[in-house]
Motif scaffolding. Structure first.
Motif, PDB file in Angstrom:
ATOM      1  N   ARG B 137       0.833  -1.192   0.000  1.00 50.11           N
ATOM      2  CA  ARG B 137       0.000   0.000   0.000  1.00 50.11           C
ATOM      3  C   ARG B 137       0.875   1.253   0.000  1.00 50.11           C
ATOM      4  O   ARG B 137       0.569   2.240  -0.660  1.00 50.11           O
ATOM      5  CB  ARG B 137      -0.893  -0.024   1.250  1.00 50.11           C
ATOM      6  CG  ARG B 137      -2.357   0.215   0.932  1.00 50.11           C
ATOM      7  CD  ARG B 137      -3.202  -0.086   2.152  1.00 50.11           C
ATOM      8  NE  ARG B 137      -2.762   0.705   3.292  1.00 50.11           N
ATOM      9  CZ  ARG B 137      -3.585   1.449   4.041  1.00 50.11           C
ATOM     10  NH1 ARG B 137      -4.869   1.490   3.774  1.00 50.11           N
ATOM     11  NH2 ARG B 137      -3.133   2.099   5.077  1.00 50.11           N
ATOM     12  N   THR B 138       1.994   1.194   0.742  1.00 46.79           N
ATOM     13  CA  THR B 138       2.917   2.333   0.747  1.00 46.79           C
ATOM     14  C   THR B 138       3.510   2.537  -0.653  1.00 46.79           C
ATOM     15  O   THR B 138       3.638   3.661  -1.126  1.00 46.79           O
ATOM     16  CB  THR B 138       4.035   2.104   1.775  1.00 46.79           C
ATOM     17  OG1 THR B 138       3.431   1.818   3.031  1.00 46.79           O
ATOM     18  CG2 THR B 138       4.930   3.307   1.900  1.00 46.79           C
ATOM     19  N   MET B 140       2.112   1.751  -3.423  1.00 41.62           N
ATOM     20  CA  MET B 140       1.020   2.325  -4.222  1.00 41.62           C
ATOM     21  C   MET B 140       0.934   3.828  -3.987  1.00 41.62           C
ATOM     22  O   MET B 140       0.776   4.606  -4.916  1.00 41.62           O
ATOM     23  CB  MET B 140      -0.308   1.728  -3.767  1.00 41.62           C
ATOM     24  CG  MET B 140      -0.879   0.679  -4.676  1.00 41.62           C
ATOM     25  SD  MET B 140      -2.405   0.107  -3.884  1.00 41.62           S
ATOM     26  CE  MET B 140      -2.059  -1.630  -3.871  1.00 41.62           C
ATOM     27  N   ALA B 141       1.045   4.201  -2.719  1.00 42.68           N
ATOM     28  CA  ALA B 141       0.952   5.622  -2.386  1.00 42.68           C
ATOM     29  C   ALA B 141       2.103   6.386  -3.040  1.00 42.68           C
ATOM     30  O   ALA B 141       1.922   7.503  -3.518  1.00 42.68           O
ATOM     31  CB  ALA B 141       0.980   5.814  -0.874  1.00 42.68           C
ATOM     32  N   ARG B 143       3.541   5.655  -5.864  1.00 40.80           N
ATOM     33  CA  ARG B 143       3.244   5.818  -7.290  1.00 40.80           C
ATOM     34  C   ARG B 143       2.142   6.852  -7.484  1.00 40.80           C
ATOM     35  O   ARG B 143       2.190   7.668  -8.408  1.00 40.80           O
ATOM     36  CB  ARG B 143       2.846   4.467  -7.895  1.00 40.80           C
ATOM     37  CG  ARG B 143       4.050   3.547  -8.109  1.00 40.80           C
ATOM     38  CD  ARG B 143       3.646   2.213  -8.688  1.00 40.80           C
ATOM     39  NE  ARG B 143       3.006   1.365  -7.698  1.00 40.80           N
ATOM     40  CZ  ARG B 143       1.964   0.580  -7.935  1.00 40.80           C
ATOM     41  NH1 ARG B 143       1.412   0.543  -9.126  1.00 40.80           N
ATOM     42  NH2 ARG B 143       1.472  -0.161  -6.977  1.00 40.80           N
ATOM     43  N   ALA B 144       1.155   6.833  -6.594  1.00 39.63           N
ATOM     44  CA  ALA B 144       0.060   7.797  -6.707  1.00 39.63           C
ATOM     45  C   ALA B 144       0.594   9.225  -6.574  1.00 39.63           C
ATOM     46  O   ALA B 144       0.232  10.117  -7.336  1.00 39.63           O
ATOM     47  CB  ALA B 144      -0.983   7.528  -5.626  1.00 39.63           C
ATOM     48  N   ALA B 152      -3.601  13.104  -3.777  1.00 39.04           N
ATOM     49  CA  ALA B 152      -3.238  12.032  -2.844  1.00 39.04           C
ATOM     50  C   ALA B 152      -3.697  12.288  -1.401  1.00 39.04           C
ATOM     51  O   ALA B 152      -4.296  11.390  -0.790  1.00 39.04           O
ATOM     52  CB  ALA B 152      -1.740  11.753  -2.919  1.00 39.04           C
ATOM     53  N   PRO B 153      -3.474  13.473  -0.845  1.00 41.07           N
ATOM     54  CA  PRO B 153      -3.924  13.658   0.545  1.00 41.07           C
ATOM     55  C   PRO B 153      -5.440  13.557   0.715  1.00 41.07           C
ATOM     56  O   PRO B 153      -5.915  13.238   1.806  1.00 41.07           O
ATOM     57  CB  PRO B 153      -3.426  15.060   0.916  1.00 41.07           C
ATOM     58  CG  PRO B 153      -2.908  15.675  -0.310  1.00 41.07           C
ATOM     59  CD  PRO B 153      -2.695  14.626  -1.329  1.00 41.07           C
ATOM     60  N   LEU B 155      -7.190  11.318  -0.220  1.00 44.88           N
ATOM     61  CA  LEU B 155      -7.503   9.920   0.088  1.00 44.88           C
ATOM     62  C   LEU B 155      -6.896   9.517   1.431  1.00 44.88           C
ATOM     63  O   LEU B 155      -6.836   8.337   1.760  1.00 44.88           O
ATOM     64  CB  LEU B 155      -6.974   9.010  -1.016  1.00 44.88           C
ATOM     65  CG  LEU B 155      -7.556   9.275  -2.400  1.00 44.88           C
ATOM     66  CD1 LEU B 155      -7.046   8.257  -3.390  1.00 44.88           C
ATOM     67  CD2 LEU B 155      -9.070   9.238  -2.366  1.00 44.88           C
ATOM     68  N   GLY B 156      -6.404  10.498   2.168  1.00 40.21           N
ATOM     69  CA  GLY B 156      -5.857  10.177   3.483  1.00 40.21           C
ATOM     70  C   GLY B 156      -4.372   9.860   3.464  1.00 40.21           C
ATOM     71  O   GLY B 156      -3.831   9.403   4.464  1.00 40.21           O
ATOM     72  N   ILE B 157      -3.703  10.100   2.339  1.00 40.37           N
ATOM     73  CA  ILE B 157      -2.277   9.791   2.260  1.00 40.37           C
ATOM     74  C   ILE B 157      -1.477  10.967   2.820  1.00 40.37           C
ATOM     75  O   ILE B 157      -1.625  12.095   2.369  1.00 40.37           O
ATOM     76  CB  ILE B 157      -1.870   9.521   0.797  1.00 40.37           C
ATOM     77  CG1 ILE B 157      -2.589   8.275   0.284  1.00 40.37           C
ATOM     78  CG2 ILE B 157      -0.361   9.367   0.680  1.00 40.37           C
ATOM     79  CD1 ILE B 157      -2.496   8.093  -1.216  1.00 40.37           C
ATOM     80  N   ASN B 158      -0.625  10.661   3.805  1.00 44.00           N
ATOM     81  CA  ASN B 158       0.213  11.691   4.401  1.00 44.00           C
ATOM     82  C   ASN B 158       1.462  11.847   3.526  1.00 44.00           C
ATOM     83  O   ASN B 158       2.388  11.046   3.576  1.00 44.00           O
ATOM     84  CB  ASN B 158       0.584  11.288   5.821  1.00 44.00           C
ATOM     85  CG  ASN B 158       1.426  12.342   6.507  1.00 44.00           C
ATOM     86  OD1 ASN B 158       1.900  13.281   5.881  1.00 44.00           O
ATOM     87  ND2 ASN B 158       1.605  12.177   7.797  1.00 44.00           N
ATOM     88  N   ILE B 162       5.213   9.775   3.351  1.00 41.95           N
ATOM     89  CA  ILE B 162       5.631   8.959   2.205  1.00 41.95           C
ATOM     90  C   ILE B 162       6.948   9.491   1.625  1.00 41.95           C
ATOM     91  O   ILE B 162       7.848   8.717   1.285  1.00 41.95           O
ATOM     92  CB  ILE B 162       4.528   8.962   1.111  1.00 41.95           C
ATOM     93  CG1 ILE B 162       3.224   8.399   1.666  1.00 41.95           C
ATOM     94  CG2 ILE B 162       4.982   8.196  -0.126  1.00 41.95           C
ATOM     95  CD1 ILE B 162       3.191   6.925   1.834  1.00 41.95           C
TER      96      ILE B 162
END
Ligand SMILES: Nc1ncnc2c1ncn2[C@@H]1O[C@H](COP(=O)(O)OP(=O)(O)OP(=O)(O)O)[C@@H](O)[C@H]1O
Ligand SMILES: [Mg+2]
Lengths: 233, 266
Positions: B137-138, B140-141, B143-144, B152-153, B155-158, B162
């Motif tokens: 998942r990390t 993936m994050a 690449r996103a 990206a954030p 979707l909750g991605i810090n 990352i």
């Protein structure tokens, strides 16, 4: 208590102020739409709500908690699922990976909700291993909404979900929004397609040049002569 | 890798590699640490250094024009070189033989155990990295983030977490490469990183920047070109040929030989 309370906010980009004291409130279980012409500041308002841009003045609170010091990924984790203008699909990732990523915002495993998305949008299920950049515009919009479903926020913030879609598709997108709402989600949606938005929402605000110029139930707004002229053609 | 996620060419990478080599040298000669301790400790120390560099030098520039970050990277490289000069002195140092060297043979083909170790470990590390980016998942994050850092954030991605993690892995692996090179060519000096950094950059460009497999293939092509040119021309032409190759590839295949053109979100 409102689920979302925006109080007199001033915001923009660097020295450029776009929102000049905007206030609005969204109650739990509602669909609220914000209408406005190009450049009125609709997307800017939503970006302020999901904390992508800072506030120069005013407050935003979600479930009574101030979002003043909240960062965008934290707002997502608190339950604000923002589907941005242009959909924000990760084209270098597969459909399935796009959905999996949305579990970053939820604290639980997203697997049951991912299956729910495939049920709601069978075409996404068929294309789950495909790069998201290969989806059609309509499919990308489904994926963007699908991601919000996986994120499982309490407030869906949708930026022009009808943009670039055929009339038939716009209809089905709005019926999905109504469906999501019936399942307990609150929706704040920004639209240019006023007819569609007003017939699928409970209350409406009209934004002009960064100021709210009218508000009321969607029925009242739809009957307002001035608004009819400006937005309903 | 850092480029793949951040679209930031880390020109300090070669010097991080050099610092890795010196850190290993220091651990081995002052603390007599064995190989199995030197490798993880160096990785951890340099990963931490990478995270600090990102925090202090790159993060404030994230929304500044790209060229500011490139200039900063060059400055960090110089800084690391100067620090090493001041602390360890300009004279080349002998890298300790952390692994006892002896010949081993596979059905008639002889190789030293150090070479086998280096090649084996590199293959394992690259495969692990590739798997990590592809499957977790990390990953993936990461690449996103490289596609669209604004969404990206939502979707909750810090993003900060990352990015820090990416720097940690990238610089930690550069340090391990520094150890490997110390084992293979046991004399190190404060400027060893410069040419290596450039060559890593050329390999990445040849292979298609941001792709791990591409960089490996690029490295091989680079090695082969160097060997062939050294065979026919005076060896001082080697670097000229290599950088000439870079220019030619940038002209005709800016996305690299194996790279797909980056269709970045508009
Ligand atoms: N990133 C940005 N930097 C600077 N100015 C911006 C930025 N994004 C938007 N603006 C400006 O802010 C104003 C409001 O833009 P916004 O995107 O909020 O409008 P909108 O109501 O969503 O319009 P549309 O219906 O066209 O999407 C515009 O004048 C726009 O040029
Ligand atoms: Mg907009």
């Amino acid at each position: 208590m409102n689920l979302l309370h925006v109080d007199n906010i001033v915001a923009g980009y660097g020295p450029l102020t776009i929102l000049h004291g905007v206030s609005l409130a969204v109650d739990e279980g509602e669909i609220v739409c914000v209408l406005g012409a190009n450049g009125a500041g609709k997307s800017t308002l939503l970006r302020a709500v999901s904390r992508l841009i800072p506030l120069a003045a005013g407050t935003i609170s979600f479930r009574g908690k101030s979002l003043a010091r909240v960062r965008p990924h934290q707002a997502a984790a608190m339950g604000i699922s923002h589907v941005p203008e242009g959909r924000g699909i990760f084209g270098n990732l597969t459909v399935a990976e796009n959905l999996t990523l949305a579990t970053f915002a939820s604290h639980t495993s997203g697997a049951p909700r991912v299956s729910k998305v495939y049920e709601t949008f069978p075409v996404l299920g068929q294309r789950r291993g495909q790069l998201a950049s290969t989806l059609s515009g309509g499919e990308q919009q489904m994926l963007a909404i699908g991601r919000a479903i996986v994120s499982d926020g309490d407030l869906f913030v949708l930026d022009e979900p009808s943009m670039g879609l055929s009339p038939l598709f716009v209809k089905s997108v709005f019926s999905i929004i109504s469906e999501i709402n019936k399942q307990g989600k609150t929706v704040l949606v920004v639209e240019q397609n006023a007819t569609m938005a007003l017939s699928h929402s409970h209350r409406a605000y009209v934004l002009e040049n960064g100021k709210i110029v009218a508000e009321g139930t969607s029925r009242e707004i739809a009957r307002d002569e001035r608004i009819k002229k400006a937005y309903l053609g | 890798m850092v480029y793949g996620v951040l679209r930031l060419i880390n020109f300090a990478h070669g010097d991080i590699f050099m610092i890795g080599s010196y850190t290993a040298l220091f651990l081995a000669s002052y603390f007599h640490a064995p190989f199995a301790v030197v490798v993880p400790l160096t990785f951890a120390a340099i990963a931490l250094l990478g995270v600090c560099i990102e925090r202090l030098a790159y993060r404030p520039l994230r929304s500044a024009p790209r060229v500011s970050a490139v200039i900063t990277a060059l400055a960090i490289g110089l800084f690391l070189e100067t620090i090493t000069l001041a602390v360890a002195g300009p004279e080349p140092r002998k890298f300790p033989a952390l692994v006892g060297d002896h010949e081993i043979s596979f059905g008639g083909v002889g190789a030293s155990n150090v070479q086998v170790l280096i090649i084996g470990a590199s293959v394992v590390l690259m495969a692990a990295l590739e798997l990590f980016v592809a499957k977790t998942r990390t990953g993936m994050a990461m690449r996103a983030l490289s596609w669209d850092a604004i969404t990206a954030p939502l979707l909750g991605i810090n993003i900060d977490a990352i990015v820090s993690f990416t720097f940690a892995i990238g610089t930690g692996l550069a340090a391990i490469a520094g150890i490997f090179v110390g084992l293979a060519y046991p004399v190190i000096d404060p400027y060893m990183g410069i040419v290596v950094g450039w060559k890593a950059f050329v390999s990445a460009v040849i292979g298609g920047i941001g792709s791990i497999k591409g960089a490996v293939a690029g490295g091989f092509i680079l090695g082969i070109v160097e060997i062939i040119s050294a065979a026919f021309l005076p060896s001082s032409y080697k670097d000229m040929i290599v950088f000439g190759l870079l220019l030619v590839i940038l002209l005709f295949r800016p996305a690299g030989l194996f790279g797909v053109p980056v269709n970045k979100k508009v």
